[in-house]
Design a protein around this motif. Structure first.
Motif, PDB file in Angstrom:
ATOM      1  N   ALA A  94      -2.877  32.385 -66.152  1.00  0.00           N
ATOM      2  CA  ALA A  94      -2.629  31.300 -65.198  1.00  0.00           C
ATOM      3  C   ALA A  94      -1.409  31.572 -64.322  1.00  0.00           C
ATOM      4  N   ILE A  95      -0.456  32.356 -64.805  1.00  0.00           N
ATOM      5  CA  ILE A  95       0.721  32.634 -63.970  1.00  0.00           C
ATOM      6  C   ILE A  95       0.835  34.107 -63.575  1.00  0.00           C
ATOM      7  N   PHE A  96       0.180  34.986 -64.296  1.00  0.00           N
ATOM      8  CA  PHE A  96       0.210  36.391 -63.895  1.00  0.00           C
ATOM      9  C   PHE A  96      -1.182  36.763 -63.380  1.00  0.00           C
ATOM     10  N   ALA A  97      -1.796  37.734 -63.986  1.00  0.00           N
ATOM     11  CA  ALA A  97      -3.166  38.156 -63.657  1.00  0.00           C
ATOM     12  C   ALA A  97      -3.615  39.018 -64.823  1.00  0.00           C
ATOM     13  N   TYR A 124     -10.825  33.676 -67.350  1.00  0.00           N
ATOM     14  CA  TYR A 124     -11.275  33.920 -65.972  1.00  0.00           C
ATOM     15  C   TYR A 124     -12.768  33.598 -65.818  1.00  0.00           C
ATOM     16  N   GLU A 152     -13.189  47.040 -62.451  1.00  0.00           N
ATOM     17  CA  GLU A 152     -11.856  47.622 -62.288  1.00  0.00           C
ATOM     18  C   GLU A 152     -10.856  46.677 -61.620  1.00  0.00           C
ATOM     19  N   LYS A 153     -11.334  45.530 -61.136  1.00  0.00           N
ATOM     20  CA  LYS A 153     -10.437  44.684 -60.339  1.00  0.00           C
ATOM     21  C   LYS A 153      -9.515  43.821 -61.194  1.00  0.00           C
ATOM     22  N   GLN A 154      -8.334  43.530 -60.644  1.00  0.00           N
ATOM     23  CA  GLN A 154      -7.472  42.540 -61.280  1.00  0.00           C
ATOM     24  C   GLN A 154      -8.068  41.156 -61.018  1.00  0.00           C
ATOM     25  N   ARG A 155      -7.862  40.258 -61.961  1.00  0.00           N
ATOM     26  CA  ARG A 155      -8.434  38.915 -61.840  1.00  0.00           C
ATOM     27  C   ARG A 155      -7.370  37.858 -62.055  1.00  0.00           C
ATOM     28  N   GLY A 156      -7.524  36.744 -61.393  1.00  0.00           N
ATOM     29  CA  GLY A 156      -6.601  35.637 -61.574  1.00  0.00           C
ATOM     30  C   GLY A 156      -7.361  34.323 -61.526  1.00  0.00           C
ATOM     31  N   HIS A 201      -6.101  42.586 -65.883  1.00  0.00           N
ATOM     32  CA  HIS A 201      -6.982  43.695 -65.535  1.00  0.00           C
ATOM     33  C   HIS A 201      -7.263  44.483 -66.808  1.00  0.00           C
ATOM     34  N   THR A 202      -8.283  45.298 -66.775  1.00  0.00           N
ATOM     35  CA  THR A 202      -8.734  45.915 -68.024  1.00  0.00           C
ATOM     36  C   THR A 202      -7.725  46.913 -68.601  1.00  0.00           C
ATOM     37  N   GLY A 203      -6.796  47.372 -67.785  1.00  0.00           N
ATOM     38  CA  GLY A 203      -5.807  48.328 -68.276  1.00  0.00           C
ATOM     39  C   GLY A 203      -4.520  47.680 -68.751  1.00  0.00           C
ATOM     40  N   GLY A 224      -7.494  52.202 -67.068  1.00  0.00           N
ATOM     41  CA  GLY A 224      -6.109  51.739 -67.012  1.00  0.00           C
ATOM     42  C   GLY A 224      -5.803  51.023 -65.707  1.00  0.00           C
ATOM     43  N   GLU A 245      -7.468  36.518 -54.846  1.00  0.00           N
ATOM     44  CA  GLU A 245      -7.831  35.798 -56.067  1.00  0.00           C
ATOM     45  C   GLU A 245      -6.612  35.564 -56.954  1.00  0.00           C
ATOM     46  N   TYR A 260      -5.472  40.626 -76.111  1.00  0.00           N
ATOM     47  CA  TYR A 260      -4.785  39.794 -75.116  1.00  0.00           C
ATOM     48  C   TYR A 260      -5.538  39.871 -73.778  1.00  0.00           C
TER      49      TYR A 260
END
Lengths: 400, 286
Positions: B207-210, B48, B115-119, B212-214, A44, A271, B40
């Motif tokens: 493209a405007i938010f980010a 990404y 686990e990281k957020q990506r953008g 992550h897997t959760g 999560g 990033e 989604y």
């Protein structure tokens, strides 16, 4: 870049498969094995905390095992780390703690939030297991509780230090707090707001919150920025929200400073938020290039090899296994069976900090805040994001 | 107030795009796809990887997010939902199956993506200022693309032979089959279209938010909320539901303490559903 990432995925899959095979075959039958646990949120939006905590513990254990194991008394032990995902659910934390303890594990890193740590506490206290939460609720560490040891610097300890530094160095006068509508961040916001008022700052906004899973932060930030703060604190912000929040604030025209007191990875923030992330202030671990030791560099290499990519939060979490094992070595074999021997060693324990270039001591502090030594003496490293890296603003030490 | 209205426009448009896929699947299969948010999320990661990791254009990644997640939907329909629906008629079984798929996809994504957020880098730079309100150019581009996609989908459903067949199947499967329509192919195609739209929404909004897997669970809950407001299975209802939720959220944050916003939204939705249980549009799709 392509080769690196596919390699990373392949490595992760291979590690997962290997872990499964090792579990099935019941490895380490020929050697003495010391089982240690990690209990936290590993999926999560908060996976950036508990997942990294588990990975950190496994990588550090891998280094010990590669060196032949850990000597406690006359015996040398290989370290086997068992991770359990509590999914940030208090019930999951309780059953997770029971599972680890029933597996013979007496020393556990985590959980990662107040609600899960409070829930696991009853199991830890009843079964005399030691755990090292990353949660700030004082009742976890204050007598009659005795089995939990805070693994990091609490927000109410580092927050006022950051605000004072910003007052002196950036001239901030008005401050706003924003957090997720969740128990932990709300507690941290309340404590931060009280500390800011105590320092003489004008708190222009401390009631705005957003729901878990929010994707667009424009609506909530519009209101916060409308109060014209010089500084915005993102209290208890989880790693998945921090980048989008910074980006949205800058796009809405906010030019002041921003900070958080929870561990974050600068590369991930950069990033998502790009140059807008520069200057974002975080209280973090000891992996900043300017202050890290050669040993920390080795650990970073090991973590990167194991998991494909470094995460700065691991620089904080690695203190937990380190002091846990050093204390077990000092307390001796009796502590492997009885945590009372471990607790008896806490008072006078002085270990070595292998992660800082300038060395220093690892010990247990917290007598002032909790009335007993139930906090790891993690250095207070306040740093700012700069092009995907951290640059340290100042380094301090916890008062005992 | 201009900023609040602009916020509502952006949030509403993005929500409408998210809601379209889930309502298409519901209308043709009568399945509430609780894995919509996870699809989604995968769409966001596809963009990404193509854009940031492989260095290919954002637009190519966007196309791939539709194709890859759409193909995943076809596989889900063929090997998960179809066999189960052939054996069991109880609707809760497919709901449980969708939930299980969501958990599986999220766990798999955590292993593969980390686990990281990506953008991704901004697709457009600069800020528009309108009566003191600020609207980043990237958001303007996303709004136009989302609007174009919604119009294209409406045109496809309304004016093409396949679209008409999908509408017919949503209304009466047996009568549609009697007309010589291959329902097996159409079901798989419709499911793939719905999941492809989820992937496209994730790919566009990264493209405007980010991402992550959760991220998936919250998206699924909001998408479900939108189609309940608009009317489950009604395409225009999903769009309307998305905009209503977007306006409620933006205005709510402006007028209420943050912690009250969704509390009030849920109270409004509960009250509304008591009065109008089928949602605003309140009729079967078509």
């Amino acid at each position: 870049m392509l080769a690196w990432n596919t390699g990373s995925i392949r490595r992760k899959l291979m590690l997962s498969v290997a872990a499964g095979v090792l579990t099935v075959s019941g490895y380490a039958q020929a050697e003495e094995t010391l089982k240690l646990g990690a209990l936290g949120v590993m999926s999560g939006p908060f996976a950036g905390w508990g997942g990294v905590m588990c990975q950190t513990f496994k990588s550090r254990a891998g280094m010990w095992n590669d060196d032949g194991g850990v000597k406690i008394g006359d015996k040398t032990y290989k370290i086997d780390v068992v991770c359990v995902d509590d999914k940030a659910d208090p019930k999951g934390a309780q059953t997770g703690a029971e599972k680890l303890i029933s597996d013979g594990i007496k020393y556990i890193q985590g959980p990662n939030t107040d609600s899960t740590a409070e829930s696991a506490k009853t199991v830890m206290e009843a079964n005399k297991a030691i755990n090292m939460p990353y949660a700030f609720s004082k009742s976890l560490y204050t007598p009659p509780a005795s089995q939990s040891i805070l693994g990091m610097v609490a927000s109410y300890q580092v927050g006022p230090i950051i605000y004072k530094w910003l007052m002196d160095n950036k001239g901030i006068k008005k401050i706003a707090f924003l957090c997720e509508n969740n128990a932990d961040p709300l507690n941290q916001r309340n404590e931060g707001s009280a500390a800011a008022k105590g320092l003489g700052l004008e708190v222009v906004s401390d009631q705005e919150t957003y729901e878990s899973g929010t994707t667009d932060f424009f609506p909530v930030l519009t209101k916060v920025i409308g109060t014209s703060p010089d500084h915005i604190v993102l209290s208890g912000v989880n790693p998945s929200d921090v980048g989008p929040l910074i980006k949205a604030a800058r796009e809405l025209g906010f030019t002041g400073t921003m900070s958080t007191e929870t561990g974050q990875d600068p590369k991930a923030i950069y990033e998502v938020a790009g140059e807008a992330a520069n200057g974002f202030i975080v209280a973090g671990g000891a992996s900043t290039e300017e202050i890290r030791s050669d040993f920390m560099v080795k650990f970073i290499e090991r973590y990167t090899k194991d998991w494909g990519e470094w995460n700065d939060v691991a620089g904080l979490f690695v203190y937990g296994p380190e002091i846990m094992v050093q204390t077990l070595q000092k307390a001796g074999p009796a502590a492997l069976e009885d945590t009372e021997a471990f607790k008896a060693a806490l008072d006078g324990f002085v270990g070595t900090n292998p992660f800082l270039k300038d060395g220093g001591e690892l010990k247990y502090v917290g007598r002032k805040d909790y009335g007993q030594p139930r906090q790891v003496s993690v250095p207070i490293v306040v740093q700012a994001v700069k092009d995907g890296q951290y640059e340290p603003l100042f380094v301090g030490a916890l008062n005992d | 107030m201009t900023q609040v209205l602009l916020n509502a426009l952006v949030v509403g448009t993005t929500y409408a795009l998210i809601a379209l896929g889930i309502t298409i699947i519901f209308s043709i299969m009568k399945v509430v796809n609780f894995a919509h948010g996870q699809l989604y999320m995968i769409g966001g990661f596809v963009v990404y990887y193509f854009n940031v990791v492989f260095g290919l254009p954002f637009w190519f990644g966007l196309l791939m997010s539709f194709l890859i997640v759409g193909a995943l939907g076809v596989v889900m329909e063929l090997f998960l939902f179809r066999p189960v629906m052939l054996r069991v008629k109880r609707e809760e079984v497919t709901m449980l199956l969708a939930m299980g798929t969501a958990v599986f996809l999220e766990s798999l994504a955590l292993i593969v993506f980390g686990e990281k957020q990506r953008g991704v880098p901004p697709i457009a730079t600069g800020i528009f200022e309108l009566f003191g309100a600020r609207l980043p150019t990237g958001r303007v581009v996303v709004i136009f693309i989302a609007a174009a996609l919604i119009i294209a989908l409406m045109a496809f459903i309304g004016y093409t032979k396949t679209g008409r067949a999908l509408r017919a199947m949503a209304q009466d499967r047996e009568a549609t089959a009697l007309q010589g329509v291959n329902l097996k192919w159409l079901s798989a195609m419709g499911f793939g279209l719905g999941t492809g739209l989820a992937g496209l929404a994730g790919g566009l909004l990264v493209a405007i938010f980010a991402v992550h897997t959760g991220a998936g669970t919250a998206v699924s809950i909001k998408a479900f909320l939108m189609i309940m407001i608009g009317g489950a299975g009604v395409l225009s209802g999903a769009i309307l539901g998305g905009f209503v939720l977007g306006v409620l959220e933006s205005v709510g944050y402006a007028l209420l303490p943050g912690s009250m916003t969704f509390l009030v939204i849920f109270l409004i939705v509960i009250g509304f559903l008591i009065v109008r249980p089928n949602g605003i549009m309140g009729k079967p799709w078509g």
